[in-house]
Write a protein that holds these residues in place. Structure first.
Motif, PDB file in Angstrom:
ATOM      1  N   TYR A 299      83.770 -52.730  64.208  1.00  0.00           N
ATOM      2  CA  TYR A 299      82.980 -53.183  63.067  1.00  0.00           C
ATOM      3  C   TYR A 299      83.853 -53.528  61.869  1.00  0.00           C
ATOM      4  O   TYR A 299      83.526 -54.385  61.072  1.00  0.00           O
ATOM      5  CB  TYR A 299      81.936 -52.108  62.713  1.00  0.00           C
ATOM      6  N   ILE A 300      85.001 -52.863  61.780  1.00  0.00           N
ATOM      7  CA  ILE A 300      85.897 -53.174  60.663  1.00  0.00           C
ATOM      8  C   ILE A 300      86.476 -54.580  60.846  1.00  0.00           C
ATOM      9  O   ILE A 300      86.578 -55.350  59.899  1.00  0.00           O
ATOM     10  CB  ILE A 300      87.000 -52.110  60.553  1.00  0.00           C
ATOM     11  N   SER A 301      86.827 -54.936  62.096  1.00  0.00           N
ATOM     12  CA  SER A 301      87.388 -56.272  62.299  1.00  0.00           C
ATOM     13  C   SER A 301      86.306 -57.339  62.189  1.00  0.00           C
ATOM     14  O   SER A 301      86.545 -58.440  61.703  1.00  0.00           O
ATOM     15  CB  SER A 301      88.074 -56.348  63.660  1.00  0.00           C
ATOM     16  N   LEU A 302      85.084 -56.968  62.588  1.00  0.00           N
ATOM     17  CA  LEU A 302      83.976 -57.938  62.494  1.00  0.00           C
ATOM     18  C   LEU A 302      83.627 -58.219  61.043  1.00  0.00           C
ATOM     19  O   LEU A 302      83.358 -59.340  60.643  1.00  0.00           O
ATOM     20  CB  LEU A 302      82.743 -57.343  63.158  1.00  0.00           C
ATOM     21  N   PHE A 303      83.583 -57.132  60.257  1.00  0.00           N
ATOM     22  CA  PHE A 303      83.153 -57.270  58.868  1.00  0.00           C
ATOM     23  C   PHE A 303      84.216 -56.718  57.925  1.00  0.00           C
ATOM     24  O   PHE A 303      84.088 -55.607  57.434  1.00  0.00           O
ATOM     25  CB  PHE A 303      81.849 -56.499  58.649  1.00  0.00           C
ATOM     26  N   PRO A 304      85.322 -57.447  57.676  1.00  0.00           N
ATOM     27  CA  PRO A 304      86.335 -56.883  56.764  1.00  0.00           C
ATOM     28  C   PRO A 304      85.804 -56.911  55.339  1.00  0.00           C
ATOM     29  O   PRO A 304      85.559 -57.970  54.792  1.00  0.00           O
ATOM     30  CB  PRO A 304      87.532 -57.824  56.941  1.00  0.00           C
ATOM     31  N   LEU A 305      85.604 -55.722  54.764  1.00  0.00           N
ATOM     32  CA  LEU A 305      84.994 -55.682  53.432  1.00  0.00           C
ATOM     33  C   LEU A 305      85.968 -55.207  52.355  1.00  0.00           C
ATOM     34  O   LEU A 305      85.559 -54.867  51.277  1.00  0.00           O
ATOM     35  CB  LEU A 305      83.812 -54.712  53.450  1.00  0.00           C
ATOM     36  N   ASP A 306      87.241 -55.093  52.687  1.00  0.00           N
ATOM     37  CA  ASP A 306      88.161 -54.602  51.665  1.00  0.00           C
ATOM     38  C   ASP A 306      88.432 -55.694  50.624  1.00  0.00           C
ATOM     39  O   ASP A 306      88.293 -56.876  50.878  1.00  0.00           O
ATOM     40  CB  ASP A 306      89.482 -54.125  52.295  1.00  0.00           C
ATOM     41  N   ASP A 307      88.829 -55.244  49.422  1.00  0.00           N
ATOM     42  CA  ASP A 307      88.993 -56.177  48.296  1.00  0.00           C
ATOM     43  C   ASP A 307      90.085 -57.219  48.555  1.00  0.00           C
ATOM     44  O   ASP A 307      90.053 -58.311  48.046  1.00  0.00           O
ATOM     45  CB  ASP A 307      89.382 -55.388  47.028  1.00  0.00           C
ATOM     46  N   MET A 308      91.086 -56.856  49.357  1.00  0.00           N
ATOM     47  CA  MET A 308      92.230 -57.744  49.520  1.00  0.00           C
ATOM     48  C   MET A 308      91.898 -58.962  50.398  1.00  0.00           C
ATOM     49  O   MET A 308      92.463 -60.014  50.256  1.00  0.00           O
ATOM     50  CB  MET A 308      93.403 -56.986  50.182  1.00  0.00           C
ATOM     51  N   GLN A 309      90.954 -58.761  51.348  1.00  0.00           N
ATOM     52  CA  GLN A 309      90.723 -59.840  52.295  1.00  0.00           C
ATOM     53  C   GLN A 309      89.220 -60.045  52.485  1.00  0.00           C
ATOM     54  O   GLN A 309      88.609 -59.467  53.378  1.00  0.00           O
ATOM     55  CB  GLN A 309      91.357 -59.444  53.641  1.00  0.00           C
TER      56      GLN A 309
ATOM     57  N   SER B  30      77.675 -54.369  44.259  1.00  0.00           N
ATOM     58  CA  SER B  30      76.389 -53.717  44.501  1.00  0.00           C
ATOM     59  C   SER B  30      76.493 -52.258  44.098  1.00  0.00           C
ATOM     60  O   SER B  30      77.583 -51.739  43.846  1.00  0.00           O
ATOM     61  CB  SER B  30      76.037 -53.810  45.989  1.00  0.00           C
ATOM     62  N   ALA B  31      75.331 -51.601  44.057  1.00  0.00           N
ATOM     63  CA  ALA B  31      75.293 -50.190  43.659  1.00  0.00           C
ATOM     64  C   ALA B  31      76.144 -49.333  44.588  1.00  0.00           C
ATOM     65  O   ALA B  31      76.763 -48.359  44.163  1.00  0.00           O
ATOM     66  CB  ALA B  31      73.851 -49.704  43.676  1.00  0.00           C
ATOM     67  N   SER B  32      76.204 -49.726  45.875  1.00  0.00           N
ATOM     68  CA  SER B  32      76.953 -48.898  46.829  1.00  0.00           C
ATOM     69  C   SER B  32      78.425 -48.828  46.445  1.00  0.00           C
ATOM     70  O   SER B  32      79.084 -47.805  46.636  1.00  0.00           O
ATOM     71  CB  SER B  32      76.816 -49.459  48.245  1.00  0.00           C
ATOM     72  N   GLN B  33      78.957 -49.947  45.856  1.00  0.00           N
ATOM     73  CA  GLN B  33      80.365 -49.917  45.462  1.00  0.00           C
ATOM     74  C   GLN B  33      80.582 -49.009  44.252  1.00  0.00           C
ATOM     75  O   GLN B  33      81.595 -48.342  44.139  1.00  0.00           O
ATOM     76  CB  GLN B  33      80.853 -51.339  45.161  1.00  0.00           C
ATOM     77  N   LEU B  34      79.579 -48.986  43.365  1.00  0.00           N
ATOM     78  CA  LEU B  34      79.696 -48.104  42.196  1.00  0.00           C
ATOM     79  C   LEU B  34      79.511 -46.641  42.610  1.00  0.00           C
ATOM     80  O   LEU B  34      80.005 -45.735  41.966  1.00  0.00           O
ATOM     81  CB  LEU B  34      78.666 -48.494  41.133  1.00  0.00           C
ATOM     82  N   HIS B  35      78.734 -46.423  43.695  1.00  0.00           N
ATOM     83  CA  HIS B  35      78.568 -45.059  44.204  1.00  0.00           C
ATOM     84  C   HIS B  35      79.722 -44.676  45.124  1.00  0.00           C
ATOM     85  O   HIS B  35      79.721 -43.596  45.707  1.00  0.00           O
ATOM     86  CB  HIS B  35      77.272 -44.946  45.018  1.00  0.00           C
ATOM     87  N   THR B  36      80.661 -45.578  45.286  1.00  0.00           N
ATOM     88  CA  THR B  36      81.801 -45.417  46.212  1.00  0.00           C
ATOM     89  C   THR B  36      81.360 -44.900  47.583  1.00  0.00           C
ATOM     90  O   THR B  36      81.771 -43.848  48.039  1.00  0.00           O
ATOM     91  CB  THR B  36      82.906 -44.498  45.629  1.00  0.00           C
TER      92      THR B  36
ATOM     93  N   LEU C  12      75.154 -53.105  56.842  1.00  0.00           N
ATOM     94  CA  LEU C  12      74.124 -53.267  55.798  1.00  0.00           C
ATOM     95  C   LEU C  12      74.653 -54.117  54.644  1.00  0.00           C
ATOM     96  O   LEU C  12      73.966 -55.014  54.155  1.00  0.00           O
ATOM     97  CB  LEU C  12      73.679 -51.892  55.282  1.00  0.00           C
ATOM     98  N   ALA C  13      75.887 -53.831  54.222  1.00  0.00           N
ATOM     99  CA  ALA C  13      76.471 -54.600  53.114  1.00  0.00           C
ATOM    100  C   ALA C  13      76.537 -56.083  53.465  1.00  0.00           C
ATOM    101  O   ALA C  13      76.196 -56.951  52.650  1.00  0.00           O
ATOM    102  CB  ALA C  13      77.868 -54.071  52.796  1.00  0.00           C
ATOM    103  N   ASN C  14      76.951 -56.402  54.681  1.00  0.00           N
ATOM    104  CA  ASN C  14      77.049 -57.804  55.094  1.00  0.00           C
ATOM    105  C   ASN C  14      75.693 -58.464  55.231  1.00  0.00           C
ATOM    106  O   ASN C  14      75.534 -59.632  54.894  1.00  0.00           O
ATOM    107  CB  ASN C  14      77.834 -57.910  56.408  1.00  0.00           C
TER     108      ASN C  14
ATOM    109  N   GLN D 187      70.798 -50.131  48.077  1.00  0.00           N
ATOM    110  CA  GLN D 187      72.001 -50.003  47.235  1.00  0.00           C
ATOM    111  C   GLN D 187      73.096 -50.968  47.689  1.00  0.00           C
ATOM    112  O   GLN D 187      74.052 -51.203  46.971  1.00  0.00           O
ATOM    113  CB  GLN D 187      72.508 -48.572  47.250  1.00  0.00           C
ATOM    114  N   PHE D 188      72.952 -51.513  48.918  1.00  0.00           N
ATOM    115  CA  PHE D 188      73.962 -52.453  49.415  1.00  0.00           C
ATOM    116  C   PHE D 188      73.675 -53.879  48.959  1.00  0.00           C
ATOM    117  O   PHE D 188      74.460 -54.782  49.225  1.00  0.00           O
ATOM    118  CB  PHE D 188      74.017 -52.408  50.949  1.00  0.00           C
ATOM    119  N   MET D 189      72.529 -54.081  48.279  1.00  0.00           N
ATOM    120  CA  MET D 189      72.171 -55.431  47.849  1.00  0.00           C
ATOM    121  C   MET D 189      72.961 -55.783  46.587  1.00  0.00           C
ATOM    122  O   MET D 189      72.968 -55.013  45.621  1.00  0.00           O
ATOM    123  CB  MET D 189      70.668 -55.474  47.550  1.00  0.00           C
ATOM    124  N   PRO D 190      73.633 -56.951  46.572  1.00  0.00           N
ATOM    125  CA  PRO D 190      74.362 -57.335  45.353  1.00  0.00           C
ATOM    126  C   PRO D 190      73.412 -57.440  44.164  1.00  0.00           C
ATOM    127  O   PRO D 190      72.255 -57.860  44.322  1.00  0.00           O
ATOM    128  CB  PRO D 190      74.930 -58.722  45.709  1.00  0.00           C
ATOM    129  N   PHE D 191      73.887 -57.053  42.980  1.00  0.00           N
ATOM    130  CA  PHE D 191      73.040 -57.112  41.780  1.00  0.00           C
ATOM    131  C   PHE D 191      72.538 -58.534  41.510  1.00  0.00           C
ATOM    132  O   PHE D 191      71.454 -58.733  40.975  1.00  0.00           O
ATOM    133  CB  PHE D 191      73.813 -56.594  40.558  1.00  0.00           C
TER     134      PHE D 191
END
Length: 989
Positions: free
Chosen positions: A843-853, A884-890, A901-903, A945-949
């Motif tokens: 799932y990490i390779s399918l959905f890379p969600l890190d800030d760098m890439q 989204s809220a999830s990023q602020l909630h870390t 969910l985030a994707n 919480q995963f929905m972008p503001f």
């Protein structure tokens, strides 16, 4: 420019009697562009000048009204200015302020920045506090006026205050803004609550009923503001709820040993998502239990269901009671559920016939014992059922009079389990004979299965198994012993070994292995079971080192089996014999294959193996099963013949105590062990009639039919019938096991999308959700991570998302997402652990969600035109449009479900922001509506919480979603940024 100059300008206008229009033109000349009127506090300055005398200055007030109408000043600045006036004795001034509020209090809006919208929320809260103070002051004056005999003036002002309060509060938009303000300023809300209490005390003595009821109405509206998201209407037009039915059936059939809390949470989730009234909810649980009892296969299956119904479900209801708002209400709901249940006479009669007793009577007593029913209700219900049973002559036949009913046996077995556990805690070395007596009693008839079912339903099976593992281990340590002590030790070893194998096969090996990872010593039985015991889905290698122990010990064991007339018990190391038997059997097989040993010798050896302890035969067959799998068709005969020899009992005078009882359990164990390999080799072995049940739900799939056909057929039947039965659950489980999660989920979703009848699509959703409960976590990952994105991004598939199947799919997706998200912090249930887990890395390779890439999807989303001017680099843009809220909630984004969910929400955001509308846009709307519909108060930290503001402002453009309540529901109001986003969206409505 200083405020004093503003004051001079106002005074000059008053002296020269400018008209309001003239005043506005001149003001703009005096104050050139730059600072706004709100920064200059124009509203406050005008009010200050207007309220200098005992009565307000009408000319300056006209300037303020013109400034409001022409939007020179914002509503928030006017409300803030009004709330600063506190001389409530000046009637005319108060009335003038109330008139100004009347101009706009029911149509507040703000199209500025988020900070200005939050300002409006705060100003409205201040204004509400001011209105309440003003109302309290007017009510106080009215009371004094009544005492003095001049009530008219006070009554008029109180009526005006209440009218403005009602007008302000009757707007949902205003209440939503106040909801946000309450979260922003908790102290101000506390002041409002105090004010409300004080007002209530004053108005309690009011003689005018109209004003009093108006005040009560306003009080109710204010009190409803904190809970305005938790109001849901319950479904009153339906009486059957197949999801509850299927969840209960699934749990009773496949997960009796599971803890009650996850089941309680799952049932509560279904109740909330489907808005089921409590009495109908409890009724559906009972209906499922009775259907399960009637359908259950004879033997262990029936005992499991009886334990589930009479022991576990009352415990589940005790926990459900805690979720209820009041004990009294819940007992009334349970009573109502039973009243409904008694009307289902054919169902109860059939259950009574199956169990040979009055099932309802047992159930009512158990519920009364657990405090779920009052004694009066219980007696009343019992009398009604007794009268009903009089009309069913088949329930009173004499032929069954001697058969003891299972419910009574199970309820009596439960305290026995506790006593046995206490007995097992004692020091085994002190009275092994006494312990053997207890165990021997457990082996007779169906006692063992009764006790195990009762232990499983009450959560004691793990400690039961642990005690037997300890006992088994105790028998491996021998000291100097007499012949009698040696036979007792052999029997204790054998009985504990057989019982543990039986528990593992009936309830799953997790029950035995669950607590072994504590870092202590690993016991013999656990080692043997993990490495040597065949189970469903576990392939053993017959050449594994665990089957090749010390060669000298193997030789001596072969000699012992071959030469002795019988095995000597004294100083015998049974655990070593069990570990060495596999290698010994290989030697014996080779000798037989090469003609060194004749068949008569093999018979003598197999008789020796099973003659004293049955465990040796179990260990031998365990290896033979693994061995046969590896052989060619023409090489299997002798191995299978050896299994046949070991499976039958030994007819000899010289056997140890409880031999027949032990053979019964051994035969059941061997039948389970050999089932897979016998099916694959098309061989039949006649196991002795055990008195225990044959294997229920075994080999359910029809031969020579593609599994896709079987899946579509069984789903069509279930859909037509409207509920899932136990047999269908097992077929679905087998198909899920064979086809894999993606194949299973994808094909069932295709079946759903083919359905065009509205009633059937809703039924299909309820049934599919319950079928997906077989492995909800994995199904959700596939559904939200693969199937939905595939449908939403491929325009050739959009037509399949039309109503009704599109609405149904949206509902199903939300239900699965909510269930998985609420439970994924818990452990997977035992029935799900056996299946292959998708690797997190997938799932990490399918959905890379890190800030760098940023993923391709995120780069796609970041290309919104409106963002292009504000931010430069694509990475910045993608992170802002996806904040989204999830990023602020870390939230941990290494978790596959969180990533999926985030994707999905990024994709939804992209669809809402795109210029192309179609069925996929409509689907997104249905998805969001269902999210809002399923939310409960305080549950906003859920999947939304995963929905972008940025999605919020897009969503309110969709007419069906443009309501204040929806905005409150979809934003995370626990975060300052969430409150700003919500305030901006609501203020612009």
């Amino acid at each position: 420019m200083k405020v004093v100059n503003l004051k001079q300008a106002i005074l000059q206008a008053w002296k020269e009697r400018w008209s309001d229009y003239q005043w506005a033109v001149n003001m703009k000349k005096f104050f050139p562009k730059g600072a706004t009127w709100d920064i200059l506090n124009l509203a406050e300055a005008l009010l200050e000048q207007a309220m200098i005398g005992p009565s307000p200055n009408p000319l300056i007030l006209s300037y303020l009204k013109y400034a409001i109408s022409s939007q020179m000043v914002s509503y928030s600045s006017v409300l803030t200015a009004i709330s600063k006036f506190d001389d409530f004795s000046r009637d005319l001034c108060v009335q003038a302020l109330l008139d100004i509020m009347d101009m706009f209090c029911d149509r507040l809006s703000c199209h500025g920045k988020a900070e200005e919208c939050i300002g409006l929320c705060r100003a409205l809260l201040s204004a509400l506090h001011w209105l309440l103070r003003c109302t309290a002051a007017s009510a106080e004056r009215l009371r004094e006026g009544l005492e003095a005999g001049t009530p008219a003036a006070g009554e008029k002002q109180l009526a005006m205050c209440l009218q403005r309060l009602e007008k302000t509060l009757s707007s949902t938009k205003n209440r939503a803004l106040l909801h946000i303000a309450k979260l922003e300023e908790a102290s101000s809300w506390t002041a409002i609550e105090h004010c409300l209490l004080k007002l209530g005390e004053i108005l309690a003595n009011l003689s005018n009923p109209q004003l009093r009821s108006q005040a009560e109405q306003c009080g109710t509206l204010i009190r409803s503001i904190p809970t305005m998201l938790s109001v849901h209407s319950e479904q009153l037009h339906k009486t059957g709820f197949p999801t509850v039915h299927a969840v209960v059936l699934l749990e009773g059939t496949m997960n009796l040993t599971g803890e009650t809390q996850p089941l309680v949470e799952q049932l509560m989730m279904v109740k909330r998502m489907q808005h089921i009234p409590t009495p109908l909810f409890v009724l559906e649980i009972w209906k499922a239990c009775f259907v399960g009892l009637i359908e259950s296969p004879e033997g262990t299956g029936e005992l499991k269901w009886t334990a589930f119904t009479f022991l576990k479900i009352p415990q589940v209801l005790v926990k459900l009671k805690k979720y209820s708002h009041g004990d009294k209400d819940f007992t009334e709901d349970v009573n109502t559920a039973f009243e409904f249940l008694l009307k289902l006479t054919p169902l109860l009669d059939k259950a009574d016939q199956r169990c040979n007793c009055d099932c309802t009577n047992f159930l009512l007593q158990e519920c009364s014992k657990q405090g779920l029913l009052s004694e009066a209700s219980m007696n009343n219900l019992m009398a009604k059922r007794k009268a009903d049973r009089e009309h069913a002559p088949q329930l009173k036949s004499d032929e069954n009079a001697n058969i003891q009913p299972n419910p009574g046996l199970i309820l009596r077995a439960e305290p026995t389990v506790t006593n046995i556990l206490k007995t097992m805690d004692a020091d085994h070395s002190k009275s092994p004979e006494g312990l053997l007596g207890v165990l021997g009693h457990m082996l007779s008839g169906k006692s063992l299965d009764l006790l195990l079912a009762a232990a499983a339903a009450t959560g004691k099976l793990k400690s039961f198994a642990r005690k037997f593992i300890n006992l088994n281990e105790f028998t491996t340590h021998r000291s100097e012993e007499s012949t009698k002590a040696a036979s007792v030790r052999a029997l204790l070893f054998d009985i504990s070994f057989l019982m543990l194998c039986h528990v593992a096969q009936t309830y799953g090996s997790e029950v035995i292995l669950s607590e072994s990872n504590t870092g202590g010593e690993v016991f013999f039985f656990e080692t043997w079971m993990q490495t040597c015991m065949p189970e469903e889905g576990k392939i053993l290698n017959p050449d594994h080192p665990c089957f090749r122990p010390d060669s000298t010990k193997v030789e001596s064991l072969v000699a012992l089996l071959n030469n002795s007339s019988e095995i000597k018990l004294v100083q015998m190391k049974w655990h070593e014999a069990c570990l060495n038997i596999s290698a010994a059997i290989l030697e014996i097989l080779n000798a037989w294959e090469n003609g060194v040993l004749a068949f008569e010798s093999i018979q003598k050896i197999t008789d020796n193996i099973k003659g004293k302890v049955c465990s040796l035969a179990v260990c031998a067959v365990a290896w033979l099963v693994a061995h046969v799998r590896m052989l060619g068709l023409d090489e299997r005969e002798k191995s299978l013949q050896m299994i046949r020899q070991l499976a039958g009992p030994l007819y000899s005078e010289n056997t140890l105590q409880f031999y027949n009882e032990r053979v019964v359990i051994m035969s059941s164990i061997l039948e389970h062990m050999c089932a897979d390999v016998l099916q694959q080799t098309a061989t039949q072995i006649k196991f002795p009639s055990t008195g225990m049940d044959t294997m229920p739900y075994w080999n359910l799939l029809p031969p020579k039919r593609p599994i896709k056909e079987v899946l579509t057929d069984i789903f069509a039947k279930v859909l037509e019938k409207g509920w899932v039965d136990s047999r269908s659950i097992h077929i679905f489980d087998t198909l899920l096991h064979m086809g894999g999660v993606y194949w299973f989920c994808n094909n069932l979703i295709k079946e759903l999308l083919k359905e065009t009848r509205k009633e059937y699509t809703l039924r299909a959703v309820e049934l599919l959700y319950s079928i997906f409960c077989l492995d909800m976590q994995q199904v959700t990952l596939v559904l939200l991570g693969h199937i939905l994105p595939g449908l939403l991004t491929d325009s050739s598939k959009w037509h399949s998302l039309m109503d009704p199947p599109g609405t149904a799919l949206a509902k199903l997706a939300v239900w699965c997402a909510l269930s998985s998200y609420s439970s994924h912090k818990g452990q997977a249930s035992s029935r799900q652990k056996k299946r292959h887990r998708e690797d997190i890395e997938d799932y990490i390779s399918l959905f890379p969600l890190d800030d760098m890439q940023p993923s391709k999807l995120m780069r796609l989303l970041s290309s919104n035109e409106e963002d292009a001017n504000i931010l430069s680099s694509p990475t910045d843009r993608s992170m802002s449009s996806s904040l989204s809220a999830s990023q602020l909630h870390t939230v941990n984004m290494r978790d596959p479900l969180n990533r999926v969910l985030a994707n999905l929400f990024l994709l939804i955001s992209s669809i809402l922001g795109s210029r192309t509308a179609g069925p996929h846009t409509q689907f997104v709307q249905w998805f969001m509506e269902e999210c809002v519909d399923c939310l409960e108060q305080g549950g906003r930290g859920s999947i939304l919480q995963f929905m972008p503001f940025t999605t919020v402002s897009e969503l309110v453009k969709v007419s069906a979603m443009s309501s204040p309540k929806v905005v409150l529901a979809i934003t995370d109001l626990s975060l300052p940024l969430g409150r700003q986003v919500a305030a901006k969206a609501i203020a612009a409505l």
